[in-house]
Design a protein around this motif. Structure first.
Motif, PDB file in Angstrom:
ATOM      1  N   PRO A 113       0.765  -1.274   0.062  1.00 41.35           N
ATOM      2  CA  PRO A 113       0.283   0.012  -0.249  1.00 41.35           C
ATOM      3  C   PRO A 113       1.030   1.617  -0.287  1.00 41.35           C
ATOM      4  O   PRO A 113       1.904   1.434   0.686  1.00 41.35           O
ATOM      5  N   ILE A 114      -0.267   2.258  -0.073  1.00 43.20           N
ATOM      6  CA  ILE A 114       0.766   3.775  -0.878  1.00 43.20           C
ATOM      7  C   ILE A 114      -0.011   4.329   0.223  1.00 43.20           C
ATOM      8  O   ILE A 114      -1.434   4.497   0.031  1.00 43.20           O
ATOM      9  N   ILE A 115       0.456   4.851   1.542  1.00 46.26           N
ATOM     10  CA  ILE A 115      -0.632   5.735   1.574  1.00 46.26           C
ATOM     11  C   ILE A 115       0.015   7.040   2.376  1.00 46.26           C
ATOM     12  O   ILE A 115       1.370   6.847   2.188  1.00 46.26           O
ATOM     13  N   ARG A 116      -0.620   8.403   1.567  1.00 47.69           N
ATOM     14  CA  ARG A 116      -0.411   9.511   2.372  1.00 47.69           C
ATOM     15  C   ARG A 116      -0.648  10.151   3.248  1.00 47.69           C
ATOM     16  O   ARG A 116      -1.690  10.003   4.240  1.00 47.69           O
ATOM     17  N   ILE A 117       0.356   9.863   4.761  1.00 45.30           N
ATOM     18  CA  ILE A 117       0.051   9.555   6.070  1.00 45.30           C
ATOM     19  C   ILE A 117       0.229  10.942   6.806  1.00 45.30           C
ATOM     20  O   ILE A 117      -0.682  11.184   7.902  1.00 45.30           O
ATOM     21  N   TRP A 118       0.431  11.720   5.852  1.00 43.99           N
ATOM     22  CA  TRP A 118       0.561  13.622   6.129  1.00 43.99           C
ATOM     23  C   TRP A 118       0.295  14.508   5.096  1.00 43.99           C
ATOM     24  O   TRP A 118       1.267  14.563   3.622  1.00 43.99           O
ATOM     25  N   GLN A 119       0.510  15.469   4.791  1.00 45.25           N
ATOM     26  CA  GLN A 119       0.788  16.795   4.183  1.00 45.25           C
ATOM     27  C   GLN A 119       2.072  16.209   3.578  1.00 45.25           C
ATOM     28  O   GLN A 119       3.063  16.476   3.994  1.00 45.25           O
ATOM     29  N   ASP A 120       2.450  16.372   2.011  1.00 49.23           N
ATOM     30  CA  ASP A 120       3.659  16.177   1.677  1.00 49.23           C
ATOM     31  C   ASP A 120       4.487  14.881   1.946  1.00 49.23           C
ATOM     32  O   ASP A 120       5.703  14.822   1.882  1.00 49.23           O
ATOM     33  N   ILE A 121       3.808  13.833   2.984  1.00 51.56           N
ATOM     34  CA  ILE A 121       4.403  12.685   2.716  1.00 51.56           C
ATOM     35  C   ILE A 121       4.008  11.198   3.227  1.00 51.56           C
ATOM     36  O   ILE A 121       2.536  11.028   2.871  1.00 51.56           O
ATOM     37  N   LEU A 122       3.991  10.457   2.108  1.00 46.46           N
ATOM     38  CA  LEU A 122       4.060   8.799   1.507  1.00 46.46           C
ATOM     39  C   LEU A 122       4.365   8.309   2.459  1.00 46.46           C
ATOM     40  O   LEU A 122       5.667   8.190   2.223  1.00 46.46           O
ATOM     41  N   LEU A 123       4.320   6.911   3.069  1.00 42.56           N
ATOM     42  CA  LEU A 123       4.400   6.193   3.562  1.00 42.56           C
ATOM     43  C   LEU A 123       4.851   4.488   2.604  1.00 42.56           C
ATOM     44  O   LEU A 123       3.153   4.493   2.247  1.00 42.56           O
ATOM     45  N   VAL A 124       5.026   3.932   2.787  1.00 38.60           N
ATOM     46  CA  VAL A 124       5.246   2.116   2.076  1.00 38.60           C
ATOM     47  C   VAL A 124       6.091   1.629   2.737  1.00 38.60           C
ATOM     48  O   VAL A 124       6.622   1.250   3.327  1.00 38.60           O
ATOM     49  N   PRO A 125       4.754   1.195   3.716  1.00 40.46           N
ATOM     50  CA  PRO A 125       5.426  -0.432   4.342  1.00 40.46           C
ATOM     51  C   PRO A 125       5.379  -1.521   3.293  1.00 40.46           C
ATOM     52  O   PRO A 125       4.107  -1.975   3.403  1.00 40.46           O
ATOM     53  N   LEU A 126       6.647  -1.968   3.381  1.00 45.65           N
ATOM     54  CA  LEU A 126       6.890  -3.173   3.007  1.00 45.65           C
ATOM     55  C   LEU A 126       6.373  -4.662   3.668  1.00 45.65           C
ATOM     56  O   LEU A 126       7.038  -4.735   4.566  1.00 45.65           O
ATOM     57  N   ILE A 127       5.912  -5.123   2.828  1.00 44.50           N
ATOM     58  CA  ILE A 127       5.943  -6.266   3.584  1.00 44.50           C
ATOM     59  C   ILE A 127       6.015  -7.570   2.947  1.00 44.50           C
ATOM     60  O   ILE A 127       5.414  -7.817   2.104  1.00 44.50           O
ATOM     61  N   GLY A 128       6.387  -9.107   3.200  1.00 40.98           N
ATOM     62  CA  GLY A 128       6.698 -10.390   2.690  1.00 40.98           C
ATOM     63  C   GLY A 128       7.563  -9.393   1.492  1.00 40.98           C
ATOM     64  O   GLY A 128       8.749  -9.388   1.657  1.00 40.98           O
ATOM     65  N   THR A 129       7.786 -11.500   1.346  1.00 43.45           N
ATOM     66  CA  THR A 129       8.982 -11.364   0.695  1.00 43.45           C
ATOM     67  C   THR A 129       8.815 -10.509  -1.054  1.00 43.45           C
ATOM     68  O   THR A 129       7.906 -10.287  -2.165  1.00 43.45           O
ATOM     69  N   LEU A 130      10.318  -9.721  -1.479  1.00 41.42           N
ATOM     70  CA  LEU A 130      10.178  -9.185  -2.918  1.00 41.42           C
ATOM     71  C   LEU A 130      10.829 -10.234  -3.709  1.00 41.42           C
ATOM     72  O   LEU A 130      11.959 -10.635  -3.649  1.00 41.42           O
ATOM     73  N   ARG A 134       8.039  -7.639  -8.436  1.00 38.90           N
ATOM     74  CA  ARG A 134       6.972  -7.266  -7.728  1.00 38.90           C
ATOM     75  C   ARG A 134       7.475  -5.763  -6.991  1.00 38.90           C
ATOM     76  O   ARG A 134       7.395  -4.618  -7.435  1.00 38.90           O
ATOM     77  N   ALA A 135       9.158  -6.455  -7.309  1.00 41.63           N
ATOM     78  CA  ALA A 135       9.604  -4.521  -7.272  1.00 41.63           C
ATOM     79  C   ALA A 135       9.837  -4.002  -8.037  1.00 41.63           C
ATOM     80  O   ALA A 135       9.322  -2.663  -7.981  1.00 41.63           O
ATOM     81  N   GLN A 136       9.887  -4.139  -9.653  1.00 43.90           N
ATOM     82  CA  GLN A 136       9.322  -3.654 -10.620  1.00 43.90           C
ATOM     83  C   GLN A 136       8.431  -2.893 -10.435  1.00 43.90           C
ATOM     84  O   GLN A 136       8.314  -1.415 -10.421  1.00 43.90           O
ATOM     85  N   ASN A 137       7.377  -3.599 -10.680  1.00 43.38           N
ATOM     86  CA  ASN A 137       5.936  -3.137 -10.438  1.00 43.38           C
ATOM     87  C   ASN A 137       5.114  -2.218  -9.489  1.00 43.38           C
ATOM     88  O   ASN A 137       5.190  -1.118  -9.316  1.00 43.38           O
ATOM     89  N   MET A 138       5.981  -1.976  -8.310  1.00 44.98           N
ATOM     90  CA  MET A 138       6.596  -1.150  -6.872  1.00 44.98           C
ATOM     91  C   MET A 138       6.261   0.036  -7.207  1.00 44.98           C
ATOM     92  O   MET A 138       5.906   1.461  -6.918  1.00 44.98           O
ATOM     93  N   ALA A 139       7.759   0.142  -7.450  1.00 46.79           N
ATOM     94  CA  ALA A 139       8.607   1.300  -8.027  1.00 46.79           C
ATOM     95  C   ALA A 139       7.863   1.879  -9.646  1.00 46.79           C
ATOM     96  O   ALA A 139       7.572   3.221  -9.130  1.00 46.79           O
ATOM     97  N   GLU A 144       4.765   7.043  -9.899  1.00 47.98           N
ATOM     98  CA  GLU A 144       3.534   7.755 -10.499  1.00 47.98           C
ATOM     99  C   GLU A 144       2.989   8.512  -9.054  1.00 47.98           C
ATOM    100  O   GLU A 144       3.073   9.357  -9.461  1.00 47.98           O
ATOM    101  N   ARG A 145       2.959   7.558  -8.013  1.00 42.38           N
ATOM    102  CA  ARG A 145       2.250   8.108  -7.129  1.00 42.38           C
ATOM    103  C   ARG A 145       2.850   9.624  -6.191  1.00 42.38           C
ATOM    104  O   ARG A 145       2.350  10.696  -5.965  1.00 42.38           O
ATOM    105  N   THR A 146       3.935   9.204  -5.970  1.00 46.09           N
ATOM    106  CA  THR A 146       5.160  10.536  -5.913  1.00 46.09           C
ATOM    107  C   THR A 146       5.354  11.745  -6.653  1.00 46.09           C
ATOM    108  O   THR A 146       5.016  12.854  -6.019  1.00 46.09           O
ATOM    109  N   ALA A 147       5.271  11.048  -8.155  1.00 47.76           N
ATOM    110  CA  ALA A 147       4.912  12.344  -9.126  1.00 47.76           C
ATOM    111  C   ALA A 147       3.854  12.894  -8.718  1.00 47.76           C
ATOM    112  O   ALA A 147       3.863  14.776  -9.083  1.00 47.76           O
ATOM    113  N   SER A 148       2.408  12.418  -9.049  1.00 47.33           N
ATOM    114  CA  SER A 148       1.518  12.918  -8.727  1.00 47.33           C
ATOM    115  C   SER A 148       0.859  13.193  -7.522  1.00 47.33           C
ATOM    116  O   SER A 148       0.145  14.249  -7.292  1.00 47.33           O
ATOM    117  N   THR A 149       1.271  13.168  -6.417  1.00 48.69           N
ATOM    118  CA  THR A 149       1.078  13.875  -4.880  1.00 48.69           C
ATOM    119  C   THR A 149       2.468  15.017  -4.409  1.00 48.69           C
ATOM    120  O   THR A 149       1.903  15.514  -3.163  1.00 48.69           O
TER     121      THR A 149
END
Lengths: 244, 119, 144
Positions: A113-130, A134-139, A144-149
């Motif tokens: 999940p990519i969580i906008r936890i605060w104004q200007d702050i994104l939190l990405v908790p990675l869970i499980g084996t990468l 999956r890593a590329q998909n996540m990147a 995309e999210r970092t740029a749009s927010t």
């Protein structure tokens, strides 16, 4: 062929069905099989029948069935039937593989999940084996999210990741560098010894990434450096009369 | 000086360079000369290169951009780049390219804030 | 060197002017987009083609880039294949050139070949001094 099967139907069912409640299934199967022999799309229909049979019987039972039919019915196309059986099994395997891939994709989606936890702050908790997929998909998603927010800070928490191999570690470092190219900062937190080992071996540049011991201190730090939008416009030094 | 490759905007004592054309090798080299001349002529303290319209930045383009930033630095001028598209950022990072001597910003506003703080 | 039949390819690009670099990049981008690659992969493919075209222009003066869609591997994954070939001077030490940080030309990062290899899923190079160079790269389309 059709007649031979129908004529011996009762007997065949008796020998094929391991238990009474399977008799109906075997009977249906044999009737349909007999019917399929004289149909136009014989190959396809037989394969389909085998596939359906495998819903209630295992591969052994199917093979035993084909062997039995071969011994009881003259001119039974033994080799051809075995070929269909192999193809039916292969079809099932492929369906399973597709399903597994879909499930993996869903899992990857849920586990990142990519969580906008605060104004200007994104939190990405990675869970499980990468893995690298999956890593590329996540990147891609995270960039995309970092740029749009236009997030100023991206906190990546790897507490839930048991270990990473060098390929995935390489992807992570690339992802951090890419985030920096967007003008955002990366805070990495929750690094276990195994992951620290891999990252340093790979030559992670600790000037590019801010490391915090746990999520709490990462958040504190991030909130501390995240610009407060209400202040920003007063910051202009040359703004003549720029009051708001 | 020859005609400008890219129309630029002077904002405070910064030079805003929005790149809205396809960057072929020849263009990017002419752009370098243009930027250096404009720094010299207009007493520019900082350059902001906006690449939000650029959808491919390869090793040569990024090299010339870094090189330009190095030259600008020699003339006492900072270079900030903003608007790198996410997929371009991923591509550059995967190729292992670093934009030497260039500060990256999230947006034009961010770029101006960063330059303001560099005084 | 590699035998090429241009008819086997969807796109054939002749590289002989500097402006052909930007054109090939654009053509590759459009083709990858039509093949439904993700935006990130489209950009990686276009960038790789840009590097390949530049190498041809710089070192061999002229050459060709061939692009096609194909199915690869047992799972028949949709794949883009790009072949860049020229009859230029060739590369003396291929391994060194591919490992990165190596360049015989000024004003470049020397990341060309190494960068291409990182962007793509597979990378194959054949080069003979005095005869020319051929680079074949592939990228598979992932379902997201």
């Amino acid at each position: 062929m059709k007649e031979a099967i129908i004529y011996n139907l009762k007997e065949l069912v008796e020998d094929l069905a391991a238990s009474d409640d399977l008799k109906r299934e075997w009977e249906d199967f044999l009737v349909n099989l007999a019917d399929a022999f004289s149909s136009e799309d014989k190959d396809e229909r037989i394969k389909e029948l085998f596939k359906n049979l495998l819903d209630f019987a295992d591969a052994d039972a199917l093979i035993r069935g084909i062997e039995l039919l071969n011994s009881r019915i003259g001119g039974f196309p033994f080799i051809e039937m075995l070929k269909f059986a192999v193809e039916a099994l292969d079809g099932i395997r492929k369906e399973k593989e597709t399903r597994l891939r879909e499930l993996n994709d869903i899992l990857a989606e849920l586990a990142t999940p990519i969580i906008r936890i605060w104004q200007d702050i994104l939190l990405v908790p990675l869970i499980g084996t990468l893995d690298s997929h999956r890593a590329q998909n996540m990147a891609e998603k995270l960039l995309e999210r970092t740029a749009s927010t236009r997030a100023k800070i991206v906190i990546v928490d790897v507490t839930g990741v048991p270990m990473i191999d060098t390929i995935v570690g390489g992807f992570l470092i690339e992802m951090f560098n890419a985030i920096k190219l967007l003008g955002s900062d990366v805070i990495l937190t929750g690094i276990k010894p195994e992951i620290a080992h891999t990252l340093v071996k790979l030559g992670v540049d600790f000037n590019m990434v801010i490391i915090k011991r746990d999520l709490e201190s990462a958040l504190k730090y991030a909130i501390g450096i995240a610009p407060d939008k209400s202040d920003r416009k007063h910051g202009r030094k040359r703004g003549d009369g720029d009051e708001e | 000086m020859k005609s400008k490759v890219v129309p630029t905007i002077k904002l405070y004592d910064y030079l805003l360079v929005p790149i809205q054309i396809e960057l072929d090798d020849n263009t990017v080299e002419r752009l370098q000369m243009q930027i250096l001349h404009e720094i010299h002529e207009n007493d520019v303290r900082g350059i902001i290169i906006d690449v939000s319209m650029v959808d491919v930045i390869d090793s040569y383009i990024s090299f010339v951009l870094s090189e330009t930033a190095g030259m600008a630095k020699a003339m006492g001028c900072h270079t900030v780049i903003c608007g790198i598209q996410p997929q371009v950022a991923l591509t550059l990072a995967q190729m292992g390219i670093r934009l030497k001597d260039i500060i990256t910003a999230r947006s034009l506003e961010d770029a101006i804030d960063i330059l303001d703080e560099l005084d | 060197m590699i035998e090429v039949n241009p008819q086997d390819y969807d796109i054939v690009l002749k590289i002989k002017d500097e402006s052909d670099i930007a054109v090939s990049r654009q053509m590759a981008k459009n083709f990858a987009q039509k093949m439904n690659f993700s935006l990130a992969d489209v950009t990686k493919i276009a960038t790789a083609v840009s590097e390949l075209a530049r190498n041809i222009y710089r070192y061999a003066k002229e050459g060709y880039i061939y692009i096609r869609e194909k199915e690869a591997g047992p799972e028949k994954a949709i794949t883009i294949e790009i072949l860049a070939c020229d009859e230029g001077p060739g590369i003396e030490n291929v391994e060194l050139a591919v490992s990165g940080g190596y360049t015989t030309s000024e004003r470049s990062l020397g990341l060309g070949l190494a960068g291409i290899r990182r962007l793509m899923d597979s990378f194959h190079i054949e080069s003979e001094v005095g005869k020319g160079t051929a680079v074949i790269v592939e990228k598979r389309r992932h379902a997201y």
